[in-house]
Motif scaffolding. Structure first.
Motif, PDB file in Angstrom:
ATOM      1  N   GLY A 239      -7.609  -6.803 -23.391  1.00 54.70           N
ATOM      2  CA  GLY A 239      -9.008  -6.586 -23.741  1.00 54.70           C
ATOM      3  C   GLY A 239      -9.830  -7.854 -23.690  1.00 54.70           C
ATOM      4  O   GLY A 239     -10.963  -7.854 -23.188  1.00 54.70           O
ATOM      5  N   ASN A 240      -9.280  -8.933 -24.183  1.00 49.37           N
ATOM      6  CA  ASN A 240     -10.006 -10.202 -24.153  1.00 49.37           C
ATOM      7  C   ASN A 240     -10.248 -10.682 -22.722  1.00 49.37           C
ATOM      8  O   ASN A 240     -11.309 -11.251 -22.413  1.00 49.37           O
ATOM      9  CB  ASN A 240      -9.236 -11.257 -24.939  1.00 49.37           C
TER      10      ASN A 240
ATOM     11  N   ALA B 155      -1.642  -5.669 -15.860  1.00 44.87           N
ATOM     12  CA  ALA B 155      -2.742  -5.007 -16.569  1.00 44.87           C
ATOM     13  C   ALA B 155      -3.963  -5.921 -16.668  1.00 44.87           C
ATOM     14  O   ALA B 155      -5.102  -5.460 -16.559  1.00 44.87           O
ATOM     15  CB  ALA B 155      -2.282  -4.581 -17.963  1.00 44.87           C
ATOM     16  N   ILE B 156      -3.719  -7.216 -16.874  1.00 44.84           N
ATOM     17  CA  ILE B 156      -4.825  -8.175 -16.935  1.00 44.84           C
ATOM     18  C   ILE B 156      -5.567  -8.214 -15.609  1.00 44.84           C
ATOM     19  O   ILE B 156      -6.805  -8.228 -15.569  1.00 44.84           O
ATOM     20  CB  ILE B 156      -4.300  -9.579 -17.313  1.00 44.84           C
ATOM     21  N   GLN B 157      -4.836  -8.191 -14.511  1.00 41.02           N
ATOM     22  CA  GLN B 157      -5.472  -8.187 -13.201  1.00 41.02           C
ATOM     23  C   GLN B 157      -6.305  -6.919 -13.005  1.00 41.02           C
ATOM     24  O   GLN B 157      -7.431  -6.972 -12.500  1.00 41.02           O
ATOM     25  CB  GLN B 157      -4.420  -8.294 -12.097  1.00 41.02           C
ATOM     26  N   GLN B 158      -5.767  -5.788 -13.423  1.00 37.69           N
ATOM     27  CA  GLN B 158      -6.519  -4.538 -13.327  1.00 37.69           C
ATOM     28  C   GLN B 158      -7.776  -4.607 -14.185  1.00 37.69           C
ATOM     29  O   GLN B 158      -8.856  -4.166 -13.770  1.00 37.69           O
ATOM     30  CB  GLN B 158      -5.656  -3.353 -13.769  1.00 37.69           C
ATOM     31  N   ALA B 159      -7.630  -5.168 -15.394  1.00 35.88           N
ATOM     32  CA  ALA B 159      -8.779  -5.276 -16.295  1.00 35.88           C
ATOM     33  C   ALA B 159      -9.878  -6.123 -15.680  1.00 35.88           C
ATOM     34  O   ALA B 159     -11.067  -5.786 -15.768  1.00 35.88           O
ATOM     35  CB  ALA B 159      -8.328  -5.871 -17.631  1.00 35.88           C
ATOM     36  N   ARG B 160      -9.500  -7.223 -15.061  1.00 33.38           N
ATOM     37  CA  ARG B 160     -10.507  -8.081 -14.416  1.00 33.38           C
ATOM     38  C   ARG B 160     -11.219  -7.358 -13.290  1.00 33.38           C
ATOM     39  O   ARG B 160     -12.437  -7.492 -13.125  1.00 33.38           O
ATOM     40  CB  ARG B 160      -9.814  -9.339 -13.892  1.00 33.38           C
TER      41      ARG B 160
ATOM     42  N   ALA C 273     -13.565  -4.729 -14.783  1.00 31.23           N
ATOM     43  CA  ALA C 273     -14.709  -5.386 -15.433  1.00 31.23           C
ATOM     44  C   ALA C 273     -15.792  -5.759 -14.440  1.00 31.23           C
ATOM     45  O   ALA C 273     -16.988  -5.775 -14.780  1.00 31.23           O
ATOM     46  CB  ALA C 273     -14.234  -6.623 -16.186  1.00 31.23           C
ATOM     47  N   GLN C 274     -15.403  -6.060 -13.219  1.00 28.74           N
ATOM     48  CA  GLN C 274     -16.378  -6.474 -12.208  1.00 28.74           C
ATOM     49  C   GLN C 274     -17.400  -5.384 -11.913  1.00 28.74           C
ATOM     50  O   GLN C 274     -18.561  -5.684 -11.601  1.00 28.74           O
ATOM     51  CB  GLN C 274     -15.644  -6.862 -10.905  1.00 28.74           C
ATOM     52  N   SER C 275     -16.974  -4.144 -11.988  1.00 31.36           N
ATOM     53  CA  SER C 275     -17.875  -3.043 -11.621  1.00 31.36           C
ATOM     54  C   SER C 275     -18.264  -2.178 -12.821  1.00 31.36           C
ATOM     55  O   SER C 275     -18.934  -1.157 -12.675  1.00 31.36           O
ATOM     56  CB  SER C 275     -17.200  -2.149 -10.566  1.00 31.36           C
TER      57      SER C 275
ATOM     58  N   ALA D 118     -13.956 -11.472 -18.114  1.00 31.77           N
ATOM     59  CA  ALA D 118     -14.353 -11.164 -16.744  1.00 31.77           C
ATOM     60  C   ALA D 118     -15.698 -10.459 -16.704  1.00 31.77           C
ATOM     61  O   ALA D 118     -16.528 -10.718 -15.825  1.00 31.77           O
ATOM     62  CB  ALA D 118     -13.279 -10.301 -16.076  1.00 31.77           C
ATOM     63  N   TYR D 119     -15.945  -9.572 -17.662  1.00 32.26           N
ATOM     64  CA  TYR D 119     -17.222  -8.864 -17.705  1.00 32.26           C
ATOM     65  C   TYR D 119     -18.359  -9.838 -17.979  1.00 32.26           C
ATOM     66  O   TYR D 119     -19.426  -9.771 -17.348  1.00 32.26           O
ATOM     67  CB  TYR D 119     -17.203  -7.769 -18.771  1.00 32.26           C
TER      68      TYR D 119
END
Length: 212
Positions: free
Chosen positions: A22-23, A201-206, A209-211, A28-29
């Motif tokens: 989450g962090n 999961a961190i890579q997916q989260a980033r 977050a981009q979109s 990234a957001y």
């Protein structure tokens, strides 16, 4: 400028997989949307009144036409705080939910929070001849969920999973049109892969977050 409500429900701050992901999502957001406001609502550090006899009594008085001053001090404190929580939720444009799986669902504090935001006239309404109509059709949400087992849709234990499915039902109830998911799972099944699972999961989260 959009307001993002970052809602976390995990007291395990030092070693939480869900909070770690989450962090990274928030970082990234923020990098992609520097002008947006991110409000962190840590449910373990937030006053969320349980819906009890005093809440029902207070609501009953208000529903009968009494003013807020007619409520007892305890009723005012609880009903007023519940109103603040739902108003904060409605005012936000986007929601990021971060939870672990405990016994196939999320922590009890998340259920208490959900109860505080399911309010007729705020997040949904009833229309004669139609039924329930969601009022959050211009919002979007994402759920980051961590579990030691593999519980995501399509897995062998998917039918036991009650955390994401519950949140998905609530988002549909509010008619939130976009609800994405990021699952961090299987760390207890194969501890040797825990770091790999988290990094994936961190890579997916980033990316999400981009979109978002």
């Amino acid at each position: 400028m959009a307001t993002v409500l970052y809602i976390t429900a995990n007291p395990n701050y030092e070693s939480s997989y869900s909070l770690a992901v989450g962090n990274e999502f928030v970082s990234a957001y923020r990098a992609a949307n520097p002008n947006d406001e991110i409000v962190h609502l840590d449910l373990y550090k937030t006053n969320i009144p349980e819906i009890d006899a005093e809440v029902f009594s207070g609501w009953g008085k208000l529903g009968a036409g009494a003013g807020f001053d007619a409520l007892t001090g305890a009723e005012q404190a609880k009903v007023g705080r519940l109103g603040e929580l739902v108003d904060q939720f409605v005012a936000a444009d986007k929601y990021v939910f971060v939870t672990p799986i405990w016994n196939y669902s999320f922590p009890p504090v998340m259920k208490a929070y959900i109860d505080s935001i399911c309010v007729a006239g705020k997040t949904f309404k009833y229309v004669q001849g139609i039924g329930r109509v969601g009022l959050l059709r211009d919002k979007k949400a994402v759920h980051i969920q961590a579990s030691g087992s593999v519980l995501s849709p399509g897995s062998a234990l998917a039918e036991f999973e009650m955390g994401h499915r519950h949140l998905n039902a609530i988002m549909e109830f509010f008619e939130v049109p976009s609800f994405e998911s990021i699952f961090v799972e299987g760390m207890a099944v194969d501890p040797s892969q825990a770091t790999v699972i988290k990094e994936k999961a961190i890579q997916q989260a980033r990316e999400v977050a981009q979109s978002f």
